[in-house]
Design an enzyme around this catalytic site. Structure first.
Site, mmCIF file in Angstrom:
data_model
loop_
_atom_site.group_PDB
_atom_site.id
_atom_site.type_symbol
_atom_site.label_atom_id
_atom_site.label_comp_id
_atom_site.label_asym_id
_atom_site.label_seq_id
_atom_site.Cartn_x
_atom_site.Cartn_y
_atom_site.Cartn_z
ATOM 1 N N ASP A 20 0.271 -1.139 0.117
ATOM 2 C CA ASP A 20 0.222 -0.343 -0.269
ATOM 3 C C ASP A 20 0.915 0.920 0.202
ATOM 4 O OD1 ASP A 20 -2.002 1.860 -0.492
ATOM 5 O OD2 ASP A 20 -3.078 0.917 2.356
ATOM 6 N N HIS A 37 2.856 3.496 -8.893
ATOM 7 C CA HIS A 37 2.749 2.211 -9.291
ATOM 8 C C HIS A 37 4.544 1.862 -10.214
ATOM 9 C CE1 HIS A 37 -1.298 2.115 -7.220
ATOM 10 N NE2 HIS A 37 -1.998 3.112 -8.767
ATOM 11 N N LEU A 131 11.622 -20.142 -4.339
ATOM 12 C CA LEU A 131 10.947 -19.804 -4.082
ATOM 13 C C LEU A 131 9.516 -19.389 -5.067
ATOM 14 C CD1 LEU A 131 9.667 -16.744 -1.630
ATOM 15 C CD2 LEU A 131 10.209 -14.906 -3.919
HETATM 16 C C1 FPP Z 1 -1.684 -0.202 -3.079
HETATM 17 O O1 FPP Z 1 -1.416 1.339 -3.507
HETATM 18 C C2 FPP Z 1 -1.400 -0.494 -4.762
HETATM 19 C C3 FPP Z 1 -2.036 -1.256 -5.922
HETATM 20 C C4 FPP Z 1 -3.736 -1.092 -5.424
HETATM 21 C C5 FPP Z 1 -1.275 -2.302 -6.454
HETATM 22 C C6 FPP Z 1 -0.249 -2.334 -6.683
HETATM 23 C C7 FPP Z 1 0.729 -2.654 -7.632
HETATM 24 C C8 FPP Z 1 2.039 -3.004 -8.322
HETATM 25 C C9 FPP Z 1 3.136 -2.774 -6.584
HETATM 26 C C10 FPP Z 1 2.518 -2.070 -8.946
HETATM 27 C C11 FPP Z 1 2.385 -3.738 -10.019
HETATM 28 C C12 FPP Z 1 2.341 -4.966 -9.683
HETATM 29 C C13 FPP Z 1 3.206 -5.943 -9.977
HETATM 30 C C14 FPP Z 1 3.023 -7.206 -8.987
HETATM 31 C C15 FPP Z 1 3.926 -5.773 -10.918
HETATM 32 P P1 FPP Z 1 -2.205 2.372 -3.377
HETATM 33 O O2 FPP Z 1 -2.864 3.224 -4.736
HETATM 34 O O3 FPP Z 1 -3.642 2.021 -2.935
HETATM 35 O O4 FPP Z 1 -1.679 4.007 -2.633
HETATM 36 P P2 FPP Z 1 -2.238 4.688 -1.781
HETATM 37 O O5 FPP Z 1 -3.243 4.389 -0.699
HETATM 38 O O6 FPP Z 1 -1.573 5.723 -0.913
HETATM 39 O O7 FPP Z 1 -3.093 5.966 -2.617
#
Ligand code: FPP
Length: 240
Positions: A20, A37, A131
């Site tokens: 997150d 992201h 893994l």
């Molecule tokens: C949460 O941050 C994250 C996500 C909803 C997506 C997770 C994706 C990645 C880490 C990148 C791509 C993944 C892979 C496996 C290559 P948020 O957008 O909710 O952050 P915020 O709470 O600060 O708005």
């Protein structure tokens, strides 16, 4: 495979992560959320490598929740493209690192090209013995439990299962995670104290580690610190 988490308290056998804070990381820098992201995907790469090196056997990453479909279409599209690009460009590295890729969730909800790429990478890495990286995609814990109940009912209706035999172990075998042990450690970045519909059944006995660090900043040193804190805790599974 048993659904009980391992009892050793050094390196967890299975780590599950709620990644997150990508959006906040970008906002702090005046960048678009999608940039968070993109850098978050670099954290994924580093954490996968570190888990392999540390001897973690299973790593489950909450990459896209069933609720994430409600985000603006542009952000969803970017995340799907990022995932596809990640799988395409990092599969050779997974092969080199002996990483076996798996996925859980309602995968048929993903765009077709993403599904195709995912299944290719899963197939390509299927014989690897290091893994196991499990991506939770279009995943929701409640949805998984509902799908598990449907699968149980079907088994009973087809006469493969006596309803009197249903217990926790039997139910675990009807979840997406039936091939993996339960997580020992759940890490959540960016400080929120919520489970957000992640592995609701499987996290029953996991240790939780919540850090204020935002996902794009969560790298190997932060992972080692989480494991250190985990190793210090005594795990009793409800005993005395
Ligand atoms: C949460 O941050 C994250 C996500 C909803 C997506 C997770 C994706 C990645 C880490 C990148 C791509 C993944 C892979 C496996 C290559 P948020 O957008 O909710 O952050 P915020 O709470 O600060 O708005």
């Amino acid at each position: 495979m048993s659904a009980q988490p391992s009892t050793t308290t050094s390196v967890p056998r299975h780590i599950a992560i709620i990644m997150d804070g990508n959006g906040r990381w970008a906002k702090e820098r005046g960048l678009p959320r999608t940039e968070g992201h993109r850098i978050g995907a670099q954290s994924v790469e580093e954490i996968v490598e570190a888990c392999g090196e540390l001897g973690v056997e299973f790593l489950t990453l909450y990459a896209f929740s069933s609720e994430n479909w409600k985000r603006p279409k542009r952000e969803v599209d970017t995340l799907m493209k990022l995932l596809e690009h990640f799988l395409k460009s990092k599969t050779p590295k997974m092969m080199k690192q002996n990483v076996r890729l798996q996925a859980i969730g309602r995968l048929h909800d993903l765009p077709q090209s993403c599904q195709d790429r995912l299944h290719k990478s899963i197939e390509q890495t299927s014989q690897n013995t290091g893994l196991t990286l499990i991506l939770a995609l279009s995943y929701g814990g409640r949805e998984e439990i509902i799908d598990g109940i449907k699968s149980l009912v079907e088994s009973v209706e087809k006469g493969h299962l006596d309803s009197g035999m249903i217990n926790g172990d039997v139910f675990s075998k009807h979840l997406y995670t039936r091939y993996y042990p339960d997580p020992d450690l759940m890490i959540r970045t960016s400080g929120e104290m919520r489970l957000s519909n992640f592995l609701l059944w499987q996290l029953s006995y996991a240790e939780f580690y919540i850090t204020e660090v935002l996902w794009p900043d969560f790298r190997k040193p932060q992972l080692i610190e989480a494991i250190r804190v985990y190793a210090e805790r005594e795990r009793r599974f409800g005993g005395v």
